[in-house]
Write an enzyme that holds these catalytic residues in place. Sequence first.
Site, PDB file in Angstrom:
ATOM      1  N   ASP A 125       1.109  -1.826  -0.238  1.00  0.00           N
ATOM      2  CA  ASP A 125       0.384   0.025   0.087  1.00  0.00           C
ATOM      3  C   ASP A 125       0.567   1.531  -0.266  1.00  0.00           C
ATOM      4  O   ASP A 125       2.013   0.695   0.704  1.00  0.00           O
ATOM      5  CB  ASP A 125      -1.286  -0.301   1.319  1.00  0.00           C
ATOM      6  CG  ASP A 125      -2.035  -0.814   1.296  1.00  0.00           C
ATOM      7  OD1 ASP A 125      -1.837  -1.517   0.081  1.00  0.00           O
ATOM      8  OD2 ASP A 125      -2.532  -1.082   1.635  1.00  0.00           O
ATOM      9  N   GLN A 155      -0.181   7.083  -6.081  1.00  0.00           N
ATOM     10  CA  GLN A 155      -1.974   7.586  -5.929  1.00  0.00           C
ATOM     11  C   GLN A 155      -1.950   9.288  -6.864  1.00  0.00           C
ATOM     12  O   GLN A 155      -0.754   9.739  -7.391  1.00  0.00           O
ATOM     13  CB  GLN A 155      -1.537   8.324  -4.267  1.00  0.00           C
ATOM     14  CG  GLN A 155      -1.743   7.602  -2.990  1.00  0.00           C
ATOM     15  CD  GLN A 155      -0.880   8.218  -2.180  1.00  0.00           C
ATOM     16  OE1 GLN A 155      -0.030   8.564  -2.456  1.00  0.00           O
ATOM     17  NE2 GLN A 155      -0.901   7.082  -1.002  1.00  0.00           N
ATOM     18  N   ARG A 176      -1.409  -0.467  -8.212  1.00  0.00           N
ATOM     19  CA  ARG A 176      -3.213   0.188  -8.145  1.00  0.00           C
ATOM     20  C   ARG A 176      -2.997   1.369  -8.049  1.00  0.00           C
ATOM     21  O   ARG A 176      -1.878   1.915  -7.370  1.00  0.00           O
ATOM     22  CB  ARG A 176      -3.013  -0.691  -6.663  1.00  0.00           C
ATOM     23  CG  ARG A 176      -4.612   0.294  -6.236  1.00  0.00           C
ATOM     24  CD  ARG A 176      -4.935  -0.063  -4.482  1.00  0.00           C
ATOM     25  NE  ARG A 176      -4.642  -1.659  -4.183  1.00  0.00           N
ATOM     26  CZ  ARG A 176      -4.598  -1.833  -2.917  1.00  0.00           C
ATOM     27  NH1 ARG A 176      -4.239  -1.352  -2.054  1.00  0.00           N
ATOM     28  NH2 ARG A 176      -4.146  -2.877  -2.266  1.00  0.00           N
ATOM     29  N   LYS A 179      -7.504   7.174  -6.004  1.00  0.00           N
ATOM     30  CA  LYS A 179      -6.910   8.809  -6.001  1.00  0.00           C
ATOM     31  C   LYS A 179      -5.834   9.052  -4.914  1.00  0.00           C
ATOM     32  O   LYS A 179      -4.888  10.028  -5.369  1.00  0.00           O
ATOM     33  CB  LYS A 179      -8.168   9.204  -5.367  1.00  0.00           C
ATOM     34  CG  LYS A 179      -9.255   9.600  -6.559  1.00  0.00           C
ATOM     35  CD  LYS A 179     -10.629  10.185  -6.412  1.00  0.00           C
ATOM     36  CE  LYS A 179     -11.065   9.957  -7.569  1.00  0.00           C
ATOM     37  NZ  LYS A 179     -12.987  11.231  -7.209  1.00  0.00           N
ATOM     38  N   GLY A 180      -6.090   8.457  -3.634  1.00  0.00           N
ATOM     39  CA  GLY A 180      -4.903   8.922  -2.668  1.00  0.00           C
ATOM     40  C   GLY A 180      -5.417   9.235  -1.609  1.00  0.00           C
ATOM     41  O   GLY A 180      -7.134  10.290  -2.513  1.00  0.00           O
ATOM     42  N   THR A 219     -11.114   3.055  -7.795  1.00  0.00           N
ATOM     43  CA  THR A 219     -12.054   3.481  -7.578  1.00  0.00           C
ATOM     44  C   THR A 219     -13.209   3.810  -7.456  1.00  0.00           C
ATOM     45  O   THR A 219     -13.557   2.057  -7.804  1.00  0.00           O
ATOM     46  CB  THR A 219     -11.458   4.867  -8.701  1.00  0.00           C
ATOM     47  OG1 THR A 219     -12.860   5.957  -8.306  1.00  0.00           O
ATOM     48  CG2 THR A 219     -11.968   4.251 -10.103  1.00  0.00           C
ATOM     49  N   HIS A 220     -14.367   4.435  -6.702  1.00  0.00           N
ATOM     50  CA  HIS A 220     -15.817   3.801  -6.600  1.00  0.00           C
ATOM     51  C   HIS A 220     -16.088   5.056  -7.271  1.00  0.00           C
ATOM     52  O   HIS A 220     -17.538   5.371  -7.033  1.00  0.00           O
ATOM     53  CB  HIS A 220     -15.832   4.003  -5.089  1.00  0.00           C
ATOM     54  CG  HIS A 220     -15.504   2.862  -3.447  1.00  0.00           C
ATOM     55  ND1 HIS A 220     -14.557   3.714  -3.257  1.00  0.00           N
ATOM     56  CD2 HIS A 220     -15.312   2.134  -3.995  1.00  0.00           C
ATOM     57  CE1 HIS A 220     -13.677   2.784  -2.864  1.00  0.00           C
ATOM     58  NE2 HIS A 220     -14.248   1.999  -3.159  1.00  0.00           N
TER      59      HIS A 220
HETATM   60  C1  LIG Z   1      -8.984  -1.531  -3.474  1.00  0.00           C
HETATM   61  C2  LIG Z   1      -8.291   0.495  -3.018  1.00  0.00           C
HETATM   62  C3  LIG Z   1      -7.172  -0.054  -2.354  1.00  0.00           C
HETATM   63  C4  LIG Z   1      -6.631   1.102  -1.727  1.00  0.00           C
HETATM   64  N1  LIG Z   1      -5.916   1.854  -1.367  1.00  0.00           N
HETATM   65  C5  LIG Z   1      -5.529   3.039  -1.341  1.00  0.00           C
HETATM   66  C6  LIG Z   1      -3.442   3.514  -0.923  1.00  0.00           C
HETATM   67  O1  LIG Z   1      -2.936   2.299  -1.106  1.00  0.00           O
HETATM   68  N2  LIG Z   1      -3.500   4.297  -0.911  1.00  0.00           N
HETATM   69  C7  LIG Z   1      -4.419   5.678  -0.415  1.00  0.00           C
HETATM   70  O2  LIG Z   1      -3.787   6.763  -0.327  1.00  0.00           O
HETATM   71  N3  LIG Z   1      -5.606   5.121  -0.776  1.00  0.00           N
HETATM   72  C8  LIG Z   1      -5.894   4.378  -1.343  1.00  0.00           C
HETATM   73  N4  LIG Z   1      -7.463   3.858  -1.466  1.00  0.00           N
HETATM   74  C9  LIG Z   1      -8.254   5.238  -1.256  1.00  0.00           C
HETATM   75  C10 LIG Z   1      -8.363   6.191  -2.713  1.00  0.00           C
HETATM   76  O3  LIG Z   1      -6.693   6.544  -2.160  1.00  0.00           O
HETATM   77  C11 LIG Z   1      -9.883   7.315  -2.108  1.00  0.00           C
HETATM   78  O4  LIG Z   1      -9.377   7.502  -1.528  1.00  0.00           O
HETATM   79  C12 LIG Z   1     -10.747   6.266  -1.850  1.00  0.00           C
HETATM   80  O5  LIG Z   1     -10.774   4.980  -2.983  1.00  0.00           O
HETATM   81  C13 LIG Z   1     -11.894   7.345  -2.349  1.00  0.00           C
HETATM   82  O6  LIG Z   1     -11.795   7.772  -3.444  1.00  0.00           O
HETATM   83  P1  LIG Z   1     -12.371   6.854  -4.362  1.00  0.00           P
HETATM   84  O7  LIG Z   1     -11.497   7.252  -5.623  1.00  0.00           O
HETATM   85  O8  LIG Z   1     -13.659   6.408  -4.960  1.00  0.00           O
HETATM   86  O9  LIG Z   1     -13.633   8.410  -5.007  1.00  0.00           O
HETATM   87  P2  LIG Z   1     -14.045   9.299  -4.305  1.00  0.00           P
HETATM   88  O10 LIG Z   1     -14.638  10.902  -5.222  1.00  0.00           O
HETATM   89  O11 LIG Z   1     -13.627   9.972  -3.093  1.00  0.00           O
HETATM   90  O12 LIG Z   1     -15.519   8.505  -4.206  1.00  0.00           O
HETATM   91  C14 LIG Z   1     -16.806   8.430  -5.135  1.00  0.00           C
HETATM   92  C15 LIG Z   1     -17.982   7.923  -4.719  1.00  0.00           C
HETATM   93  O13 LIG Z   1     -17.468   6.801  -3.400  1.00  0.00           O
HETATM   94  C16 LIG Z   1     -18.355   6.368  -2.926  1.00  0.00           C
HETATM   95  N5  LIG Z   1     -17.499   6.165  -1.295  1.00  0.00           N
HETATM   96  C17 LIG Z   1     -16.290   6.922  -1.072  1.00  0.00           C
HETATM   97  N6  LIG Z   1     -15.670   6.473  -0.097  1.00  0.00           N
HETATM   98  C18 LIG Z   1     -16.628   6.056   0.229  1.00  0.00           C
HETATM   99  C19 LIG Z   1     -16.676   6.034   1.625  1.00  0.00           C
HETATM  100  N7  LIG Z   1     -15.989   4.957   2.321  1.00  0.00           N
HETATM  101  N8  LIG Z   1     -17.876   5.306   1.609  1.00  0.00           N
HETATM  102  C20 LIG Z   1     -19.126   4.942   1.144  1.00  0.00           C
HETATM  103  N9  LIG Z   1     -18.904   5.953  -0.136  1.00  0.00           N
HETATM  104  C21 LIG Z   1     -18.383   6.031  -0.520  1.00  0.00           C
HETATM  105  C22 LIG Z   1     -19.319   7.423  -2.792  1.00  0.00           C
HETATM  106  O14 LIG Z   1     -19.969   7.567  -3.675  1.00  0.00           O
HETATM  107  C23 LIG Z   1     -18.644   9.057  -3.365  1.00  0.00           C
HETATM  108  O15 LIG Z   1     -19.115  10.070  -4.168  1.00  0.00           O
HETATM  109  C24 LIG Z   1      -7.628   2.653  -1.996  1.00  0.00           C
HETATM  110  C25 LIG Z   1      -8.554   2.246  -2.121  1.00  0.00           C
HETATM  111  C26 LIG Z   1      -9.601   1.077  -2.464  1.00  0.00           C
HETATM  112  C27 LIG Z   1     -10.736   1.062  -3.444  1.00  0.00           C
END
Ligand SMILES: Cc1cc2nc3c(=O)[nH]c(=O)nc-3n(C[C@H](O)[C@H](O)[C@H](O)COP(=O)(O)OP(=O)(O)OC[C@H]3O[C@@H](n4cnc5c(N)ncnc54)[C@H](O)[C@@H]3O)c2cc1C
Length: 312
Positions: A125, A155, A176, A179-180, A219-220
Amino acid sequence: MGLLDSALAKSVGFMPRALVRRVALKYVAGERLEDAVSEVRKLNLAGCTATIDLLGESISNRQAAVASADTYLTVIDAIVEKKLDANVSVKPTHFGLAFDPELFLHNARRVARKAAENNVFVRIDMEDSPFTTATLDGYRKLRAEGFENLGVVLQAMLRRTPTDLRSLAELEPKIRLCKGVYREAADVAWQTREDVNRAYLDLLREALPDPRYKMAIATHDDALVEGAERLIRQHGLSRDRYEFQMLLGVKPELRKDLVSRGHRVRLYVPFGLDWYAYSIRRLRENPKFAGYITLDVLKDPKSLLGDPSAGR
Ligand SMILES: Cc1cc2nc3c(=O)[nH]c(=O)nc-3n(C[C@H](O)[C@H](O)[C@H](O)COP(=O)(O)OP(=O)(O)OC[C@H]3O[C@@H](n4cnc5c(N)ncnc54)[C@H](O)[C@@H]3O)c2cc1C
């Protein structure tokens, strides 16, 4: 983010621990390895793979760092014995990076070796930017020692990431892209959602069609998922060239849609006693959820006494 949401996002650090425990119910498999195993089994049956994460970070003593690597060895045993379709994700500071980079390497090497012997993949990670260079250096060093079963995280929010991506290409890395999650200063990271999303899609545009990279799209965000799917179609990429990754408890409908559209989807499954910091980060990302919990608890204050590992 609305005014109420942003006020909630700022206040999550002050939430009572019992309230945060309720959040852990959604984002964490449970406190024990058996909880992670049973969560992964359910996901495998639903057509997803998983990556198991032992909760914990920023460890400040040698003994605890060694103990967390020891726990990962038992996680690998469980993956093999229970025939799980899963790998592991490790945090560098959980292995001692913050105070002894050699200890981090030693622990990561032990886990990578055991994983390699059992055909298990290990994802390193990425944490906040003071650790980016040391984490990438550690990854490079272990790859140079012959560990092919290792991947790393980049990230999109960091301004340095396009350079890092290119510098890793010759290793044919498994990356992977997320966004970070950490708050970073403007001189090191893009600050707005638009800029981060633009950076994310630019990186995918560069890496997805390039056969040297194997990308995990973590990402979500619907816009990013759509953009990634467009690139996958445009370049006719086969399923083994990429995968989508999501966090346990976040947007399960999106996960099901991705599976039904034929993509490989991996879920990040955290477990362990150290659920507090992880849940706080998830709450900061989704203050609406914090609002729902607050309302729930106001309606039923006794629910604060619940056990986070119950009911999963
Ligand atoms: C498998 C995986 C591994 C990851 N590993 C790392 C890592 O090693 N280092 C690091 O810095 N980050 C990591 N992340 C976190 C990542 O950087 C983001 O902070 C996180 O995924 C939210 O960003 P997003 O791309 O989903 O977009 P966002 O714009 O934050 O979210 C998109 C939509 O998803 C939904 N959503 C997002 N988060 C949540 C939540 N907590 N609860 C409910 N709904 C939510 C909301 O509807 C939001 O509008 C990881 C994420 C994933 C999926």
